[in-house]
Design an enzyme around this catalytic site. Structure first.
Site, PDB file in Angstrom:
ATOM      1  N   ALA A   1       0.856  -1.185   0.000  1.00 59.05           N
ATOM      2  CA  ALA A   1       0.000   0.000   0.000  1.00 59.05           C
ATOM      3  C   ALA A   1       0.892   1.236   0.000  1.00 59.05           C
ATOM      4  O   ALA A   1       2.050   1.190   0.446  1.00 59.05           O
ATOM      5  CB  ALA A   1      -0.907  -0.023   1.223  1.00 59.05           C
TER       6      ALA A   1
ATOM      7  N   GLY B   1       0.418  -5.022   0.959  1.00 62.14           N
ATOM      8  CA  GLY B   1      -0.787  -5.194   0.143  1.00 62.14           C
ATOM      9  C   GLY B   1      -0.511  -5.948  -1.154  1.00 62.14           C
ATOM     10  O   GLY B   1      -1.400  -6.637  -1.671  1.00 62.14           O
TER      11      GLY B   1
ATOM     12  N   GLU C   1      -0.505  -9.503  -0.264  1.00 61.13           N
ATOM     13  CA  GLU C   1      -1.880  -9.928   0.035  1.00 61.13           C
ATOM     14  C   GLU C   1      -2.683 -10.201  -1.241  1.00 61.13           C
ATOM     15  O   GLU C   1      -3.521 -11.098  -1.265  1.00 61.13           O
ATOM     16  CB  GLU C   1      -2.573  -8.862   0.894  1.00 61.13           C
ATOM     17  CG  GLU C   1      -1.996  -8.849   2.307  1.00 61.13           C
ATOM     18  CD  GLU C   1      -2.451  -7.671   3.132  1.00 61.13           C
ATOM     19  OE1 GLU C   1      -2.497  -6.539   2.591  1.00 61.13           O
ATOM     20  OE2 GLU C   1      -2.775  -7.871   4.309  1.00 61.13           O
TER      21      GLU C   1
ATOM     22  N   GLU D   1       4.311  -4.810   7.546  1.00 63.25           N
ATOM     23  CA  GLU D   1       3.510  -3.746   8.165  1.00 63.25           C
ATOM     24  C   GLU D   1       3.984  -3.369   9.565  1.00 63.25           C
ATOM     25  O   GLU D   1       3.955  -2.195   9.937  1.00 63.25           O
ATOM     26  CB  GLU D   1       2.022  -4.148   8.194  1.00 63.25           C
ATOM     27  CG  GLU D   1       1.317  -4.034   6.847  1.00 63.25           C
ATOM     28  CD  GLU D   1       1.520  -5.219   5.920  1.00 63.25           C
ATOM     29  OE1 GLU D   1       2.342  -6.099   6.245  1.00 63.25           O
ATOM     30  OE2 GLU D   1       0.856  -5.267   4.874  1.00 63.25           O
TER      31      GLU D   1
HETATM   32  N1  CAA Z   1       4.552   3.206  -0.966  1.00 65.52           N
HETATM   33  C1  CAA Z   1       4.928   4.352  -1.580  1.00 65.52           C
HETATM   34  N2  CAA Z   1       6.058   4.462  -2.313  1.00 65.52           N
HETATM   35  C2  CAA Z   1       6.834   3.375  -2.410  1.00 65.52           C
HETATM   36  C3  CAA Z   1       6.510   2.164  -1.773  1.00 65.52           C
HETATM   37  C4  CAA Z   1       5.298   2.105  -1.027  1.00 65.52           C
HETATM   38  N3  CAA Z   1       4.878   0.980  -0.435  1.00 65.52           N
HETATM   39  N4  CAA Z   1       7.477   1.260  -2.043  1.00 65.52           N
HETATM   40  C5  CAA Z   1       8.384   1.897  -2.816  1.00 65.52           C
HETATM   41  N5  CAA Z   1       7.996   3.172  -3.048  1.00 65.52           N
HETATM   42  C6  CAA Z   1       8.677   4.191  -3.836  1.00 65.52           C
HETATM   43  C7  CAA Z   1       9.861   4.785  -3.065  1.00 65.52           C
HETATM   44  O1  CAA Z   1       9.424   5.792  -2.193  1.00 65.52           O
HETATM   45  C8  CAA Z   1      10.695   5.306  -4.216  1.00 65.52           C
HETATM   46  O2  CAA Z   1      10.129   6.523  -4.662  1.00 65.52           O
HETATM   47  P1  CAA Z   1      11.088   7.766  -5.049  1.00 65.52           P
HETATM   48  O3  CAA Z   1      11.940   7.245  -6.186  1.00 65.52           O
HETATM   49  O4  CAA Z   1      10.138   8.837  -5.456  1.00 65.52           O
HETATM   50  O5  CAA Z   1      11.894   8.071  -3.835  1.00 65.52           O
HETATM   51  C9  CAA Z   1      10.480   4.283  -5.319  1.00 65.52           C
HETATM   52  O6  CAA Z   1       9.275   3.603  -4.976  1.00 65.52           O
HETATM   53  C10 CAA Z   1      11.585   3.247  -5.390  1.00 65.52           C
HETATM   54  O7  CAA Z   1      11.743   2.674  -4.092  1.00 65.52           O
HETATM   55  P2  CAA Z   1      13.154   2.583  -3.339  1.00 65.52           P
HETATM   56  O8  CAA Z   1      14.050   3.715  -3.736  1.00 65.52           O
HETATM   57  O9  CAA Z   1      12.868   2.434  -1.874  1.00 65.52           O
HETATM   58  O10 CAA Z   1      13.737   1.231  -3.963  1.00 65.52           O
HETATM   59  P3  CAA Z   1      14.730   0.194  -3.272  1.00 65.52           P
HETATM   60  O11 CAA Z   1      15.133  -0.760  -4.353  1.00 65.52           O
HETATM   61  O12 CAA Z   1      15.788   0.875  -2.517  1.00 65.52           O
HETATM   62  O13 CAA Z   1      13.823  -0.578  -2.192  1.00 65.52           O
HETATM   63  C11 CAA Z   1      11.866  -1.738  -1.412  1.00 65.52           C
HETATM   64  C12 CAA Z   1      12.751  -1.375  -2.615  1.00 65.52           C
HETATM   65  C13 CAA Z   1      12.608  -2.703  -0.476  1.00 65.52           C
HETATM   66  C14 CAA Z   1      10.622  -2.434  -1.973  1.00 65.52           C
HETATM   67  C15 CAA Z   1      11.481  -0.452  -0.647  1.00 65.52           C
HETATM   68  O14 CAA Z   1      10.970   0.504  -1.572  1.00 65.52           O
HETATM   69  C16 CAA Z   1      10.449  -0.664   0.423  1.00 65.52           C
HETATM   70  O15 CAA Z   1      10.756  -1.180   1.486  1.00 65.52           O
HETATM   71  N6  CAA Z   1       9.168  -0.252   0.166  1.00 65.52           N
HETATM   72  C17 CAA Z   1       8.115  -0.277   1.148  1.00 65.52           C
HETATM   73  C18 CAA Z   1       7.611  -1.682   1.355  1.00 65.52           C
HETATM   74  C19 CAA Z   1       6.528  -1.730   2.422  1.00 65.52           C
HETATM   75  O16 CAA Z   1       6.773  -1.469   3.590  1.00 65.52           O
HETATM   76  N7  CAA Z   1       5.306  -2.123   1.997  1.00 65.52           N
HETATM   77  C20 CAA Z   1       4.233  -2.314   2.902  1.00 65.52           C
HETATM   78  C21 CAA Z   1       3.296  -1.143   2.901  1.00 65.52           C
HETATM   79  S1  CAA Z   1       2.092  -1.304   4.172  1.00 65.52           S
HETATM   80  C22 CAA Z   1       0.801  -2.139   3.483  1.00 65.52           C
HETATM   81  O17 CAA Z   1       0.876  -2.669   2.392  1.00 65.52           O
HETATM   82  C23 CAA Z   1      -0.421  -2.130   4.348  1.00 65.52           C
HETATM   83  C24 CAA Z   1      -1.608  -2.826   3.885  1.00 65.52           C
HETATM   84  O18 CAA Z   1      -1.629  -4.022   3.694  1.00 65.52           O
HETATM   85  C25 CAA Z   1      -2.841  -2.091   3.728  1.00 65.52           C
END
Ligand code: CAA
Length: 258
Positions: free
Chosen positions: A64, A109, A112, A132
């Site tokens: 998400a 998400g 999921e 999460e």
């Molecule tokens: N939401 C918003 N933006 C995201 C994102 C997310 N979940 N995941 C990645 N992005 C964006 C980053 O902010 C980045 O944007 P910018 O270039 O504008 O800065 C771009 O995507 C590329 O990401 P990274 O630079 O972080 O890439 P990386 O290769 O260094 O890392 C990654 C990749 C490990 C996937 C890392 O991006 C990450 O940890 N992302 C978040 C993952 C996460 O925690 N997801 C769970 C969300 S909670 C959820 O999903 C709740 C639910 O069920 C309702």
């Protein structure tokens, strides 16, 4: 649609989450577009299998959208969770068989959505996690319910309580991924599996999907009753007569139902 691409290939529908700059992060609009697209496909009789994937070569969906959620209050969080569940419930319950083609990160998400699909095929670079708790929240798209049904409660709790990522091979060992294939073979593997399933009696496949899904929700005795009823229904179809007559006549069946 801004973030979802739909490609129809004969009996297959390929749904691509297309927001690669954010690693296909799922904001409310993306979820709404997934729901609308699946709702449209659900009523297409000619489509037998749906393949869900992400655009780019890095992510299926990285979860998400954290940039959206950071500003949201409890009610908005609950609404977002509602959208996640609507998308997952559609994938799980729709007549078509759903295959997740996991082409990279499937986190939060994103993970999921794969859990709600009937089958998960992972590219070698796939990584799964429910991270999460690293953000101060819990899974909100069915992760706390479906992961344990697929890999068992002990393993599900460890993954959810740590937020750790697992790679494709580990996902395969746990039974989370049905197969692991080289990245460049992912879509063709999913297409081949989809075409094989589409060649079977599609109404029978739907009845089987319904029966197996029931096994996760009701006790064995009632599940067995459900199976009897669904088999009885299968006996009433054209495809049952055709499948059995074709077998006895040593010819290929011509299935027509759905
Ligand atoms: N939401 C918003 N933006 C995201 C994102 C997310 N979940 N995941 C990645 N992005 C964006 C980053 O902010 C980045 O944007 P910018 O270039 O504008 O800065 C771009 O995507 C590329 O990401 P990274 O630079 O972080 O890439 P990386 O290769 O260094 O890392 C990654 C990749 C490990 C996937 C890392 O991006 C990450 O940890 N992302 C978040 C993952 C996460 O925690 N997801 C769970 C969300 S909670 C959820 O999903 C709740 C639910 O069920 C309702």
């Amino acid at each position: 649609m801004e973030f979802i691409k739909l490609t129809l290939e004969e009996e297959l529908a390929i749904v691509t989450i297309d927001r690669p700059k954010s690693l296909n992060a799922l904001n409310s609009q993306v979820y709404q577009e997934i729901i609308a697209t699946l709702g449209q496909i659900k009523d297409m009789d000619e489509i037998k299998v749906v393949i869900l994937t992400g655009s780019g070569d890095k992510a299926f969906a990285a979860g998400a959208d954290i940039a959206q959620m950071v500003h949201e209050d409890a009610m908005a969080g609950r609404r977002l969770s509602g959208l996640c569940h609507d998308a997952a419930n559609l994938l799980e319950g729709m007549r078509q068989v759903t295959i997740a083609a996991v082409n990279g990160f499937a986190l939060g998400g994103g993970c999921e959505l794969t859990l709600a699909c009937d089958i998960r095929i992972a590219a070698e670079n796939a990584r799964f996690a429910l991270p999460e708790v690293t953000l101060g929240i819990i899974p909100g798209g069915g992760g706390t319910q479906r992961l344990s049904r697929i890999i068992g409660v002990g393993r599900a709790k460890e993954l959810i309580f740590t937020g750790d990522q697992i790679d494709a091979q580990e996902a395969y060992r746990m039974g989370l991924a049905n197969h692991v294939v080289p990245k460049e073979e992912l879509m063709d593997t999913c297409r081949a599996l989809g075409k094989k399933i589409a060649s079977r009696a599609s109404y029978a496949v739907f009845l089987a999907k319904t029966a197996v899904n029931s096994s996760l929700e009701i006790d064995l005795k009632n599940g067995a009753e459900r199976e009897k009823d669904l088999l009885g229904l299968a006996f009433a179809t054209h495809d049952k007569r055709e499948g059995m007559e074709a077998f006895l006549a040593r010819r290929a069946p011509d299935f027509k139902d759905f």
